[in-house]
Design a protein around this motif. Structure first.
Motif, short mmCIF file in Angstrom:
data_model
loop_
_atom_site.label_atom_id
_atom_site.label_comp_id
_atom_site.label_asym_id
_atom_site.label_seq_id
_atom_site.Cartn_x
_atom_site.Cartn_y
_atom_site.Cartn_z
N PRO A 274 0.82 -1.21 0.00
CA PRO A 274 0.00 0.00 0.00
C PRO A 274 0.86 1.26 0.00
O PRO A 274 2.02 1.25 0.41
CB PRO A 274 -0.80 -0.12 1.29
N LYS A 275 0.24 2.34 -0.45
CA LYS A 275 0.95 3.62 -0.51
C LYS A 275 1.47 4.03 0.86
O LYS A 275 2.55 4.62 0.98
CB LYS A 275 0.01 4.70 -1.06
N GLU A 276 0.73 3.70 1.91
CA GLU A 276 1.13 4.08 3.26
C GLU A 276 2.47 3.48 3.65
O GLU A 276 3.19 4.04 4.49
CB GLU A 276 0.06 3.64 4.27
N ALA A 277 2.81 2.33 3.06
CA ALA A 277 4.06 1.67 3.41
C ALA A 277 5.28 2.40 2.86
O ALA A 277 6.41 2.09 3.23
CB ALA A 277 4.05 0.22 2.91
N LEU A 278 5.07 3.36 1.95
CA LEU A 278 6.18 4.15 1.41
C LEU A 278 6.61 5.24 2.39
O LEU A 278 7.66 5.86 2.21
CB LEU A 278 5.77 4.80 0.09
N ALA A 279 5.80 5.49 3.41
CA ALA A 279 6.12 6.53 4.40
C ALA A 279 7.11 5.98 5.41
O ALA A 279 6.81 5.07 6.18
CB ALA A 279 4.84 7.00 5.10
N ILE A 280 8.32 6.52 5.41
CA ILE A 280 9.41 6.03 6.25
C ILE A 280 9.63 6.99 7.42
O ILE A 280 9.79 8.20 7.24
CB ILE A 280 10.70 5.89 5.44
N GLY A 281 9.65 6.45 8.63
CA GLY A 281 9.82 7.27 9.82
C GLY A 281 11.25 7.38 10.30
O GLY A 281 11.61 8.33 10.99
N GLU A 282 12.08 6.38 9.95
CA GLU A 282 13.46 6.40 10.40
C GLU A 282 14.37 5.77 9.36
O GLU A 282 14.02 4.78 8.73
CB GLU A 282 13.61 5.64 11.73
N ILE A 283 15.54 6.37 9.16
CA ILE A 283 16.56 5.83 8.28
C ILE A 283 17.85 5.68 9.07
O ILE A 283 18.09 6.42 10.03
CB ILE A 283 16.79 6.73 7.04
N LEU A 345 9.36 10.34 5.56
CA LEU A 345 10.03 10.49 4.26
C LEU A 345 9.32 9.57 3.27
O LEU A 345 8.93 8.46 3.61
CB LEU A 345 11.50 10.11 4.37
N ILE A 346 9.19 10.02 2.03
CA ILE A 346 8.50 9.23 1.01
C ILE A 346 9.48 8.79 -0.07
O ILE A 346 10.30 9.56 -0.54
CB ILE A 346 7.36 10.05 0.36
N GLY A 347 9.37 7.52 -0.47
CA GLY A 347 10.18 7.02 -1.57
C GLY A 347 11.63 6.80 -1.23
O GLY A 347 12.52 7.06 -2.03
N VAL A 348 11.91 6.30 -0.03
CA VAL A 348 13.29 6.03 0.38
C VAL A 348 13.77 4.72 -0.24
O VAL A 348 13.05 3.73 -0.25
CB VAL A 348 13.40 5.96 1.91
N ALA A 349 15.01 4.72 -0.71
CA ALA A 349 15.61 3.50 -1.25
C ALA A 349 16.96 3.29 -0.60
O ALA A 349 17.72 4.24 -0.37
CB ALA A 349 15.76 3.58 -2.77
N SER A 373 9.33 1.73 8.60
CA SER A 373 8.07 2.25 8.11
C SER A 373 7.31 2.98 9.20
O SER A 373 7.26 2.55 10.36
CB SER A 373 7.21 1.12 7.57
N GLU A 374 6.69 4.08 8.82
CA GLU A 374 5.80 4.79 9.72
C GLU A 374 4.49 4.03 9.88
O GLU A 374 3.75 4.23 10.84
CB GLU A 374 5.54 6.20 9.16
N LEU A 375 4.21 3.12 8.95
CA LEU A 375 2.94 2.37 8.95
C LEU A 375 2.84 1.42 10.13
O LEU A 375 1.83 1.37 10.82
CB LEU A 375 2.80 1.60 7.64
N ASP A 376 3.89 0.66 10.37
CA ASP A 376 3.83 -0.35 11.44
C ASP A 376 5.10 -0.37 12.29
O ASP A 376 5.32 -1.30 13.06
CB ASP A 376 3.58 -1.73 10.85
N LEU A 377 5.95 0.66 12.10
CA LEU A 377 7.18 0.78 12.87
C LEU A 377 8.09 -0.42 12.73
O LEU A 377 8.89 -0.72 13.60
CB LEU A 377 6.87 1.04 14.35
N GLU A 378 7.97 -1.12 11.60
CA GLU A 378 8.90 -2.19 11.27
C GLU A 378 9.56 -1.83 9.96
O GLU A 378 8.98 -1.14 9.13
CB GLU A 378 8.19 -3.54 11.14
N PRO A 379 10.80 -2.32 9.72
CA PRO A 379 11.48 -1.99 8.47
C PRO A 379 10.68 -2.45 7.26
O PRO A 379 10.25 -3.59 7.18
CB PRO A 379 12.80 -2.76 8.58
N VAL A 380 10.49 -1.53 6.34
CA VAL A 380 9.84 -1.85 5.08
C VAL A 380 10.89 -2.37 4.12
O VAL A 380 12.04 -1.96 4.18
CB VAL A 380 9.19 -0.58 4.49
N LEU A 381 10.53 -3.27 3.26
CA LEU A 381 11.48 -3.73 2.26
C LEU A 381 11.81 -2.59 1.32
O LEU A 381 11.00 -2.20 0.50
CB LEU A 381 10.91 -4.90 1.47
N VAL A 382 12.98 -2.06 1.46
CA VAL A 382 13.41 -0.98 0.57
C VAL A 382 14.76 -1.41 0.03
O VAL A 382 15.81 -0.96 0.45
CB VAL A 382 13.53 0.36 1.31
N GLY A 383 14.74 -2.38 -0.86
CA GLY A 383 15.98 -2.91 -1.40
C GLY A 383 16.56 -4.01 -0.53
O GLY A 383 17.70 -4.38 -0.66
#
Length: 393
Positions: A274-283, A345-349, A373-383
């Motif tokens: 989902p689009k919401e999963a593109l929202a990143i809270g921490e890098i 942050l949106i669209g982090v890779a 991810s800001e969505l569930d506070l777990e790392p989103v697959l970004v590469g």
């Protein structure tokens, strides 16, 4: 002062060299040859290191009455920029080759050679500002004109490198004034268009270029839970946030569109969600440099920028124990630099460079290894592999 002027053949470096001459320095112009094969670097308005650019740089040097040389850095450029670009994409990361060129070529190889030859400073046409503090420390700051500011791509510079750098255009409020100055000086570069995009991809088609260097293998398109939704013909061609061209067999349960969240080079999968999963809270990243002394505090307020022309997002920076397994090439084993932003942050890779600011000052930079991810506070697959996402947090 003996000064080496790095001359790309564009208007900015032309005026920077001219100002160094006006300041009474002993100036020598140099152009970097980054490719031995014709047609492998952009030409015309889209170039920065082509034969015609070298000729323009020589014409400007003749106008200024300074010596001019062309230095062949093509092998170093291939190894440190082009091969690195390919290797990063093979690992599912998205590198910035221009920033890597600044780090490895213009302010490492070039600067090292300049010092060996006895030069006191290297002058470039970058739009950034250097501040000399009373205690002798040099600070890198944003340029006067925010729209043209290039401090992001200079974020890789270390304190020692900054001591040899000079950016004469940093106080110029507008590039229009730079072009007017070049025209008054009679420079052939006065109205030359800016260069842009990746210089070593001649037609700008990154996907096709990568396909010639990385085998394109068909694989599965999966959701964040690993369920197969469709097939792709090559994971390299997908970008973070992409919505069109996925050709999925069925819609999401909630009927909302899916977006590319990342790729897994191990399983050769493209992960969507989902689009919401593109929202990143921490890098966070384990490879970093400081553009001056190391911050005195392990946690401090900052701004962070993840693209050359992106916005700076406020947040909190922490230097702390690494949240996942330590990279073998980590700057400091067992530790990472992380930024938690106030807004997502949106669209982090992975592979992108995050530059840290305090006000206008560049504090340092790190390569993004992990995103939360800001969505569930777990790392989103970004590469990175979807199956290991929870393990990475």
């Amino acid at each position: 002062m003996k000064v080496l002027a790095a001359m790309s053949g564009g208007v900015d470096s032309s005026v920077a060299a001219a100002r160094a001459v006006d300041a009474g320095h002993e100036v020598v112009g140099v152009h970097l040859a980054l490719s031995r094969a014709g047609g492998t670097l952009r030409t015309g308005a889209r170039g920065c290191c082509t034969i015609e650019d070298a000729m323009d740089a020589r014409r400007v040097s003749d106008e200024l009455g300074i010596p001019f040389y062309v230095w062949d850095f093509s092998e170093r450029f291939r190894l440190d920029v082009v091969d690195d670009f390919i290797a990063e994409y093979e690992q599912g990361r998205t590198p910035n080759p221009c920033l890597r060129c600044n780090e490895k070529i213009k302010f490492a190889a070039l600067l090292d050679k300049a010092i060996d030859l006895g030069f006191d400073q290297v002058v470039t046409g970058h739009y950034a500002h250097i501040v000399d503090r009373p205690d002798g420390v040099r600070e890198l700051h944003r340029a006067s004109e925010e729209a043209k500011d290039q401090s992001y791509v200079l974020g890789v510079l270390t304190e020692e490198q900054l001591s040899y750098c000079s950016f004469p255009l940093g106080d110029t409020p507008s590039k229009v004034l730079v072009r007017e100055e070049a025209e008054q000086r009679g420079f052939v570069t006065a109205n030359k268009p800016d260069s842009y995009d990746i210089c070593f991809i001649p037609d700008g088609d990154t996907r096709t270029w990568l396909g010639g260097h990385i085998p394109m293998r068909p694989g599965a398109i999966v959701d964040r839970e690993g369920e197969v939704l469709g097939e792709h013909d090559g994971a390299v061609g997908f970008t973070i946030g992409q919505r069109k061209g996925l050709k999925l067999g069925r819609p999401a349960a909630d009927g909302k569109p899916r977006f590319v969240l990342g790729t897994d080079p191990v399983d050769n999968t493209v992960v969507v969600g989902p689009k919401e999963a593109l929202a990143i809270g921490e890098i966070a990243g384990q490879r970093w440099t400081w553009a001056g002394p190391k911050p005195a505090q392990e946690q401090f307020r900052c701004g962070v920028q993840i693209r050359a022309h992106g916005d700076t997002m406020p947040g909190t920076c922490s230097i702390r124990a690494a949240a996942n397994s330590t990279r073998p090439d980590a700057t400091e084993q067992g530790f990472e630099v992380a930024v938690r932003t106030d807004e997502p942050l949106i669209g982090v890779a992975l592979g992108q460079t995050a530059v840290i600011y305090e006000g206008t000052r560049v504090v340092g930079q790190f390569t993004i290894d992990r995103a939360t991810s800001e969505l569930d506070l777990e790392p989103v697959l970004v590469g990175a592999a979807a199956g290991t996402a929870k393990e990475q947090h």
